[in-house]
Design an enzyme around this catalytic site. Sequence first.
Site, PDB file in Angstrom:
ATOM      1  N   PRO A   1       0.835  -1.260   0.049  1.00 43.99           N
ATOM      2  CA  PRO A   1       0.135   0.002  -0.157  1.00 43.99           C
ATOM      3  C   PRO A   1       0.885   1.343   0.143  1.00 43.99           C
ATOM      4  O   PRO A   1       1.875   1.329   0.753  1.00 43.99           O
ATOM      5  CB  PRO A   1      -0.842   0.125   1.335  1.00 43.99           C
ATOM      6  CG  PRO A   1      -0.196  -1.123   2.041  1.00 43.99           C
ATOM      7  CD  PRO A   1       0.512  -1.954   1.188  1.00 43.99           C
ATOM      8  N   ASN A   2       0.337   2.154  -0.762  1.00 40.98           N
ATOM      9  CA  ASN A   2       0.796   3.582  -0.589  1.00 40.98           C
ATOM     10  C   ASN A   2       2.199   3.481  -1.587  1.00 40.98           C
ATOM     11  O   ASN A   2       2.629   4.843  -1.860  1.00 40.98           O
ATOM     12  CB  ASN A   2       1.099   4.368   0.635  1.00 40.98           C
ATOM     13  CG  ASN A   2      -0.334   4.641   1.326  1.00 40.98           C
ATOM     14  OD1 ASN A   2      -1.215   4.960   0.685  1.00 40.98           O
ATOM     15  ND2 ASN A   2      -0.437   4.038   2.211  1.00 40.98           N
TER      16      ASN A   2
ATOM     17  N   ARG B   1       4.481  11.130  -1.934  1.00 41.84           N
ATOM     18  CA  ARG B   1       4.341  10.890  -0.742  1.00 41.84           C
ATOM     19  C   ARG B   1       5.567  11.098  -0.170  1.00 41.84           C
ATOM     20  O   ARG B   1       6.531  10.288  -0.289  1.00 41.84           O
ATOM     21  CB  ARG B   1       3.596   9.519  -0.339  1.00 41.84           C
ATOM     22  CG  ARG B   1       3.250   9.100   0.828  1.00 41.84           C
ATOM     23  CD  ARG B   1       2.785   7.834   0.946  1.00 41.84           C
ATOM     24  NE  ARG B   1       2.892   7.581   2.454  1.00 41.84           N
ATOM     25  CZ  ARG B   1       3.523   6.517   2.747  1.00 41.84           C
ATOM     26  NH1 ARG B   1       4.131   5.738   1.859  1.00 41.84           N
ATOM     27  NH2 ARG B   1       3.338   6.007   4.199  1.00 41.84           N
TER      28      ARG B   1
ATOM     29  N   TYR C   1      11.023   9.211   1.176  1.00 44.02           N
ATOM     30  CA  TYR C   1      11.202   8.030   0.180  1.00 44.02           C
ATOM     31  C   TYR C   1      11.633   8.394  -1.237  1.00 44.02           C
ATOM     32  O   TYR C   1      11.763   7.678  -2.068  1.00 44.02           O
ATOM     33  CB  TYR C   1       9.539   7.697  -0.154  1.00 44.02           C
ATOM     34  CG  TYR C   1       8.827   7.034   1.045  1.00 44.02           C
ATOM     35  CD1 TYR C   1       9.244   5.793   1.494  1.00 44.02           C
ATOM     36  CD2 TYR C   1       7.907   7.688   1.806  1.00 44.02           C
ATOM     37  CE1 TYR C   1       8.667   5.376   2.738  1.00 44.02           C
ATOM     38  CE2 TYR C   1       7.375   7.367   3.054  1.00 44.02           C
ATOM     39  CZ  TYR C   1       7.701   5.943   3.412  1.00 44.02           C
ATOM     40  OH  TYR C   1       6.864   5.621   4.463  1.00 44.02           O
TER      41      TYR C   1
ATOM     42  N   ASN D   1       7.992  -5.333  -0.833  1.00 44.31           N
ATOM     43  CA  ASN D   1       8.290  -4.259  -0.004  1.00 44.31           C
ATOM     44  C   ASN D   1       6.675  -4.130   0.456  1.00 44.31           C
ATOM     45  O   ASN D   1       5.889  -3.705  -0.365  1.00 44.31           O
ATOM     46  CB  ASN D   1       8.582  -2.776  -0.697  1.00 44.31           C
ATOM     47  CG  ASN D   1       8.501  -1.761   0.405  1.00 44.31           C
ATOM     48  OD1 ASN D   1       7.744  -1.588   1.402  1.00 44.31           O
ATOM     49  ND2 ASN D   1       9.275  -0.749  -0.047  1.00 44.31           N
TER      50      ASN D   1
ATOM     51  N   ALA E   1       2.832  -0.515   4.732  1.00 40.13           N
ATOM     52  CA  ALA E   1       2.729  -0.614   6.317  1.00 40.13           C
ATOM     53  C   ALA E   1       1.908  -2.182   6.597  1.00 40.13           C
ATOM     54  O   ALA E   1       2.060  -2.414   7.803  1.00 40.13           O
ATOM     55  CB  ALA E   1       1.473   0.351   6.249  1.00 40.13           C
TER      56      ALA E   1
ATOM     57  N   GLU F   1      12.749  -9.077   1.761  1.00 40.32           N
ATOM     58  CA  GLU F   1      11.930  -8.006   2.146  1.00 40.32           C
ATOM     59  C   GLU F   1      12.797  -6.574   1.979  1.00 40.32           C
ATOM     60  O   GLU F   1      13.968  -6.544   2.239  1.00 40.32           O
ATOM     61  CB  GLU F   1      11.810  -7.925   3.609  1.00 40.32           C
ATOM     62  CG  GLU F   1      10.816  -7.042   4.215  1.00 40.32           C
ATOM     63  CD  GLU F   1      10.515  -7.360   5.826  1.00 40.32           C
ATOM     64  OE1 GLU F   1       9.882  -6.423   6.366  1.00 40.32           O
ATOM     65  OE2 GLU F   1      11.243  -7.955   6.220  1.00 40.32           O
TER      66      GLU F   1
ATOM     67  N   HIS G   1      12.698  -2.206   2.463  1.00 38.76           N
ATOM     68  CA  HIS G   1      11.924  -0.983   2.857  1.00 38.76           C
ATOM     69  C   HIS G   1      12.918   0.068   2.324  1.00 38.76           C
ATOM     70  O   HIS G   1      14.263   0.103   2.504  1.00 38.76           O
ATOM     71  CB  HIS G   1      11.999  -1.104   4.172  1.00 38.76           C
ATOM     72  CG  HIS G   1      10.975  -2.022   4.810  1.00 38.76           C
ATOM     73  ND1 HIS G   1       9.605  -2.043   4.810  1.00 38.76           N
ATOM     74  CD2 HIS G   1      11.073  -3.257   5.268  1.00 38.76           C
ATOM     75  CE1 HIS G   1       9.002  -2.947   5.182  1.00 38.76           C
ATOM     76  NE2 HIS G   1       9.995  -3.943   5.696  1.00 38.76           N
TER      77      HIS G   1
ATOM     78  N   ARG H   1      12.588   4.970  12.588  1.00 38.87           N
ATOM     79  CA  ARG H   1      11.514   5.781  12.542  1.00 38.87           C
ATOM     80  C   ARG H   1      10.505   5.500  13.670  1.00 38.87           C
ATOM     81  O   ARG H   1      11.167   5.145  14.697  1.00 38.87           O
ATOM     82  CB  ARG H   1      10.447   5.596  11.165  1.00 38.87           C
ATOM     83  CG  ARG H   1      11.501   5.901  10.107  1.00 38.87           C
ATOM     84  CD  ARG H   1      10.868   5.498   8.784  1.00 38.87           C
ATOM     85  NE  ARG H   1       9.537   6.499   8.286  1.00 38.87           N
ATOM     86  CZ  ARG H   1       8.631   6.343   7.723  1.00 38.87           C
ATOM     87  NH1 ARG H   1       8.787   5.421   6.859  1.00 38.87           N
ATOM     88  NH2 ARG H   1       7.460   7.045   7.690  1.00 38.87           N
TER      89      ARG H   1
END
Length: 146
Positions: free
Chosen positions: A11-12, A19, A24, A75, A78, A99, A101, A108
């Site tokens: 998502p996103n 964003r 990012y 990735n 969330a 994985e 990110h 964070r």
Amino acid sequence: MPSSILLLNGPNLNMLGLRQPEIYGRDTLADVEAMCIEAGKQLGLTVEARQSNYEGELVTWIQQARDVFDGIVINPGAYSHTSIAILDALNAFEGKVVEVHISDIHAREEFRHHSYVSHRADHVIVGQGIKGYTMALDELANRLLA
């Protein structure tokens, strides 16, 4: 025959470049996908890229990957921090999983420090920007073609 890799973004990530570019970056998801397809060719991998904002769709794609793909770069966005369903689907996948990110999730907010997906991943790359995706492909190439 080249090894086949499924590149999944959660998502996103379709909002990359728009964003929070301070976190990012300004590259778009299309930029990331094109970079990964080209990097895959250089490594002897075929890469198929998909993105969804829907957890169930990601789970279905992971389930369908079982007999089609040799590895998954994911990735989960969330969903990393919330989705046992994605973890369970990855646990049923017999290939390699990396994985990724873009940001350093451990630097964070505290709720981002834990990833369910990391329990299944063969390798995890965090905080390397979009370069993390090509690092993931390199890791898979080393594991699959060695």
